[in-house]
Design an enzyme around this catalytic site. Structure first.
Site, PDB file in Angstrom:
ATOM      1  N   LYS A  34       0.725  -1.023   0.124  1.00  0.00           N
ATOM      2  CA  LYS A  34       0.032   0.063  -0.039  1.00  0.00           C
ATOM      3  C   LYS A  34       0.936   1.127   0.086  1.00  0.00           C
ATOM      4  O   LYS A  34       0.481   2.098  -0.884  1.00  0.00           O
ATOM      5  CB  LYS A  34      -0.933  -0.136   1.349  1.00  0.00           C
ATOM      6  CG  LYS A  34      -2.046   0.838   1.412  1.00  0.00           C
ATOM      7  CD  LYS A  34      -2.797   0.685   2.425  1.00  0.00           C
ATOM      8  CE  LYS A  34      -3.387  -0.692   2.513  1.00  0.00           C
ATOM      9  NZ  LYS A  34      -4.198  -0.957   3.665  1.00  0.00           N
ATOM     10  N   ARG A 348      -3.807  -1.342  -6.263  1.00  0.00           N
ATOM     11  CA  ARG A 348      -2.927  -2.695  -6.117  1.00  0.00           C
ATOM     12  C   ARG A 348      -3.144  -3.546  -7.109  1.00  0.00           C
ATOM     13  O   ARG A 348      -4.538  -3.172  -7.549  1.00  0.00           O
ATOM     14  CB  ARG A 348      -3.135  -3.382  -4.661  1.00  0.00           C
ATOM     15  CG  ARG A 348      -4.715  -3.502  -4.234  1.00  0.00           C
ATOM     16  CD  ARG A 348      -4.942  -4.304  -2.868  1.00  0.00           C
ATOM     17  NE  ARG A 348      -6.194  -4.289  -2.791  1.00  0.00           N
ATOM     18  CZ  ARG A 348      -6.801  -4.494  -1.509  1.00  0.00           C
ATOM     19  NH1 ARG A 348      -5.897  -5.098  -0.639  1.00  0.00           N
ATOM     20  NH2 ARG A 348      -8.036  -4.581  -1.440  1.00  0.00           N
ATOM     21  N   SER A 801      11.136 -44.524 -16.734  1.00  0.00           N
ATOM     22  CA  SER A 801       9.783 -43.621 -16.368  1.00  0.00           C
ATOM     23  C   SER A 801      10.090 -43.650 -14.701  1.00  0.00           C
ATOM     24  O   SER A 801       9.751 -45.043 -14.332  1.00  0.00           O
ATOM     25  CB  SER A 801       8.704 -43.885 -16.920  1.00  0.00           C
ATOM     26  OG  SER A 801       7.801 -43.494 -16.634  1.00  0.00           O
TER      27      SER A 801
END
Ligand code: PEP
Ligand code: MG
Length: 913
Positions: A34, A348, A801
């Site tokens: 802020k 914001r 794998s």
């Protein structure tokens, strides 16, 4: 310390940049989100009321010193106050021309669990009189003064807000009025005194008359709120570190609650629900900021401001456009209009739904505001997940509506379908969800920061008050919980713990279905369906950019022979239909086809059982000959669906008893038969066989490659089926790429034993069919020993794998079937393990083993193809690990393919050197 700069005025953003070394993200860390944005807005010439920010460093120093301001800080705050006085031409505490300020917390990440705002600091008995003389509006001044006492009392001094609200309600009742706006100057004056009495009674001291004392206590309260329970809980839930600290913002008060041309509002520069590029918000004339957020009065749509105050609206539009272009991101702003003058109080990056996140990112690329890479980074993989989440089935919803089950409609605050049992408070909601395992819908008139734990535990949230910017809406959107707010038809009775709407009553524990996408609320349970990806064109576009990024040549720096493009995303699919879905979701191969799933189909299972129970090789072969056509047609469909792409087919893996009837049930039947004097020879023989297959530790028993060694006939049939199918598909003009995968290898000799036999069959079939195509034989890495000896294994196996389900089970020694139920959940809750290793790869252990395996494997076979097909293949954090250790692809369920595509691209961008 004394010469350390703890306080920055809004004019000093450059000093702040210098202090942190220039990076904006560090300015935000220092001044909080802020504060940094207030200073930045000031720099780019947007009207912001003068003020200053006390830094997060000061907060951390305060906490570290055992709640003591660091040396020099308070003096700097006083000096900043002087600057503010000069800029405004007013004086703090001076009845002649009183300066009033607000005090707000402001952490680097916005935290709804933190301290709220205290407005009107600087008012006391004297300055109030001065304000009256100045404004001639006694009602306005005493309304402001009582607000200060109330906010200061609750927020700074920790008195329960209800103490004030109760007195106010009582007062209004006595007066016979409903609305705050019905109260006159004298009423507010009396209430101010009453509120001061509450402070005295609750705290034992008077409401502080000294403005500087008010400011000092408010500053301390903000610092202390950083470690308040709500804030700590919120940080734990949102994964925000605890050592960031909060800044304190002190801002000159501007008043939206003056009679004339004044008001206040909140707005988003684009629609935060849909992403539409249109100003979206609410405002109230003659009101203070918290009135809009609290939903006390019904606010007007921002578009109406155009008619009411056209000049202001025009300026507001220009400012929001400038802000969006400046930050190159959708903004969420707060503003106040004081006597016709517009002031911006906050900006914001706006929180948004998953749908809006995707649309805004894609639109901003089209507008030239951001590039494709930025767009890909702006959407969270979990948001893609949300978009693929179930929605209510359209027809089921229509039927529910027809039968009168649609009971209310509110604001569609956070999308998605939620069904669950109703609970009316956060603690019960959390308890029923966590301990009772229930799906919960939390219902409240409105929510507050200390409800967040209940909201997080709920499948859906429903409130009867508040709007799209209310607490419930903001928190639900952030966490992707379906939410409807402001469903004002609902009469919630907290005492009775029930809600009533047009004669229908819903009690605690009853089911509701909440549609956060449309705002509808239904009685009972409604069926939901998975949405279609194809219809979500913007998401498809974003994912195509993700694929482009992943496919970039040399985006990964790697040793010779290793992949230098990003990860590919393959899918685990057993049936042609799954494969088609996977392909339409963007899969570039099949990483795992679990062939045994097909054995369970009703017509096949008896043949499989015959095959298992066979006494002779001939008998077994007869059964296998019957299975062969089935398997061949399964694989045929798979190869056709995936033409041109690799398809990994895994040979039979599970212990054979899984295909047999349950041993305990059989035993019961046999015993019952015997008691009843009936003899069933076949059943008894079956029981004996099943008992013969019994193993104490089946997961560590006769399964995987071990089965192939003991009964090579089964896998021989499977390999024949695979190659016959591939040959047929090839002859029909498609392009099959079969890769045959041997599961659960632990020793190279297992492969030496079986693989040549299988390769022989492959060649034989191709000879018989007269076609040639490329193929591979490889293995799963599921046993730690296979990883440790990967250099040897790679001599035979042409690909690896990782079966991380089993690899995690065997590396930890945790049963994958029982661990969660017995101890793993507790382990995670108590912090013994940071997270469930069956969901996210344990990089410190299992992950290290994988890393070693890849290096050893490629040490022998330099361009060895390595992938992952365990559940972790669809988990974004695990995907990042797979990227780092050099895998070629991740393979996951078709539904997670889109999430994995985005996560893979983000890994490529995040790890790019
Ligand atoms: C694994 O173990 O990770 C795996 C994919 O195989 P399954 O889950 O079938 O054992
Ligand atoms: Mg396995």
């Amino acid at each position: 310390m004394a010469d350390h700069k703890w306080v920055y005025t809004f004019q000093e953003v450059e000093e702040a940049e210098k202090h942190v070394g220039g990076a904006w993200k560090d300015v935000r860390s220092l001044l909080g989100g802020k504060g940094a944005n207030l200073a930045e807005m000031t720099r780019i010439g947007i009207p912001v009321p003068p003020g200053f920010t006390v830094t997060t460093e000061a907060c951390n120093a305060y906490i570290a010193a055992g709640n003591k301001f660091p040396e020099g800080m308070w003096d700097q705050e006083l000096a900043a106050m002087k600057t503010t006085e000069e800029l405004t031409g007013k004086k703090f505490g001076d009845p002649e021309k009183p300066l009033l300020v607000s005090c707000r917390s402001g952490a680097v990440k916005s935290m709804p669990g933190m301290m709220d705002t205290v407005l009107n600091i600087g008012l006391n008995d004297e300055t109030a009189k001065g304000m009256v003389a100045l404004t001639g509006d006694e009602r306005f001044v005493y309304d402001a003064y009582r607000r200060l006492v109330q906010m200061f009392g609750s927020v700074v001094l920790g008195i329960d807000d209800e103490a004030f609200e109760d007195v106010l309600d009582e007062y209004k009742k006595d007066k016979g009025v409903d609305m705050d706006t019905d109260l006159k100057a004298d009423d507010w004056k009396k209430l101010t005194l009453e509120f001061q009495k509450i402070v005295k009674k609750e705290k034992g001291f008077d409401f502080p008359q000294d403005p500087y004392e008010q400011l000092r206590l408010a500053t301390e309260a903000v610092f202390a709120s950083w470690n308040g329970k709500r804030a700590v809980d919120y940080r734990n839930a949102a994964g925000i570190p605890h050592d960031l600290g909060t800044a304190v913002n002190v801002v000159t008060m501007v008043f939206g609650n003056m009679e004339e041309a004044s008001g206040t509002g909140v707005a988003f520069t684009r629609n935060p629900s849909t992403g539409e590029d249109k100003l979206w918000g609410e405002y109230l004339l003659n009101a203070q900021g918290e009135d809009v957020v609290a939903g006390i009065r019904n606010a007007d749509d921002i578009s109406k401001l155009k008619e009411e105050l056209p000049e202001v609206y025009k300026q507001f539009q220009e400012i929001t456009e400038k802000l969006e272009n400046h930050y190159r991101e959708m903004q969420d702003v707060e503003f106040t209009i004081e006597l016709g003058k517009l002031w911006m109080l906050q900006t914001r990056d706006g929180k948004r739904t998953a749908k809006a996140a995707v649309k805004i990112a894609v639109d901003m690329v089209a507008e030239g505001l951001i590039n494709k890479e930025e767009a890909v980074m702006r959407v969270e993989p979990s948001q893609v997940d949300t978009l693929l989440h179930p929605q209510f089935d359209h027809q089921a919803k229509q039927e529910a509506e027809k039968s009168g089950k649609l009971i209310a409609k509110g604001v569609n605050a956070s999308p998605g379908a939620a069904v669950g049992r109703v609970y009316f408070d956060a603690d019960t909601a959390e308890e029923r969800s966590k301990k009772g395992g229930q799906d919960v819908i939390m219902v409240r008139p409105f929510t507050k920061p200390d409800d967040v734990h209940g909201m997080l535990a709920s499948k859906g949230i429903l409130t009867s008050e508040g709007g799209a910017t209310s607490h419930a809406a903001v928190v639900a959107r952030q966490f992707g919980i379906p939410c409807v707010v402001g469903a004002s038809e609902l009469q919630i009775n907290m005492q009775e713990r029930s809600l009533e709407v047009s004669g229908k009553k819903v009690k605690e524990g009853d089911y509701l279905s909440v549609d956060g996408t449309t705002g509808e609320v239904f009685l009972g349970e409604i069926h939901s369906v998975a949405p279609s990806l194809e219809e979500q064109t913007e998401l498809m576009e974003l994912l195509s950019w993700a694929d482009e990024i992943s496919a970039t040549k040399d985006i990964r720096s790697a040793p010779k022979g290793w992949p230098t493009r990003g990860l590919m995303v393959w899918a685990n699919a057993d049936y042609p239909e799954d494969a088609r879905r996977a392909r339409s979701y963007g899969a570039q191969g099949i990483g795992l086809c679990r062939t045994e799933h097909m054995f369970f189909e009703p017509e096949r299972l008896p043949i499989v059982q015959k095959m298992i129970l066979a006494d002779t090789v001939e008998e077994r072969q007869t059964a296998l000959d019957k299975l062969l056509p089935y398997q061949r047609s399964d694989f045929d469909g798979l190869f056709e669906a995936m033409t041109g792409l690799p398809v990994i087919i895994r040979l039979i893996d599970p212990p054979l008893h899984e295909f047999m009837p349950d041993e305990h049930e059989l035993l019961e039947e046999v015993i019952t038969n015997r008691i009843e004097g009936k003899e069933d020879k076949e059943k008894e023989a079956l029981l004996a066989s099943v008992q013969g297959l019994h193993e104490s530790n089946p997961m560590m028993g006769l399964r995987g490659v071990r089965l192939s060694v003991v009964m090579p006939e089964i896998v021989s049939m499977q390999v024949r089926a695979i190659f016959e199918a591939a040959a047929d598909v090839k002859l029909r003009g498609f392009e099959p790429h079969p890769e045959v995968m041997i599961p659960l290898t632990g020793h190279i000799n297992e492969l030496h034993f079986i693989q040549p036999k299988l390769e022989e069959i492959a060649k034989q079939v191709m000879g018989e069919k007269g076609v040639e195509f490329a193929y591979k034989f490889g293995t799963m890495i599921e046993i730690p020993r296979a990883g440790l000896t990967a250099d040897e294994i790679a001599e035979v196996a042409e690909f690896f794998s990782f079966g991380t389900n089993d690899l995690t089970q065997f590396t930890f020694g945790y049963s994958r079937d029982d661990a969660e139920r017995n101890f793993l959940v507790k382990y995670v809750e108590d912090g013994i393990l940071p997270r469930n290793p069956f969901q996210t790869i344990d990089t410190h252990g299992v992950g290290q083993l994988m890393d070693l395996t890849v290096k050893k494997g490629r040490g022998t076979r330099v361009n060895l193809e390595v992938g992952i097909c365990g559940e972790h293949g669809g988990d974004p954090e695990s995907i990042d690990w797979c990227y780092k250790i050099g895998l070629n692809y991740v393979s996951c369920s078709p539904f997670r393919v889109p999430v994995a595509r985005l996560a893979a691209a983000q890994s490529a961008l995040n790890n790019r050197e």
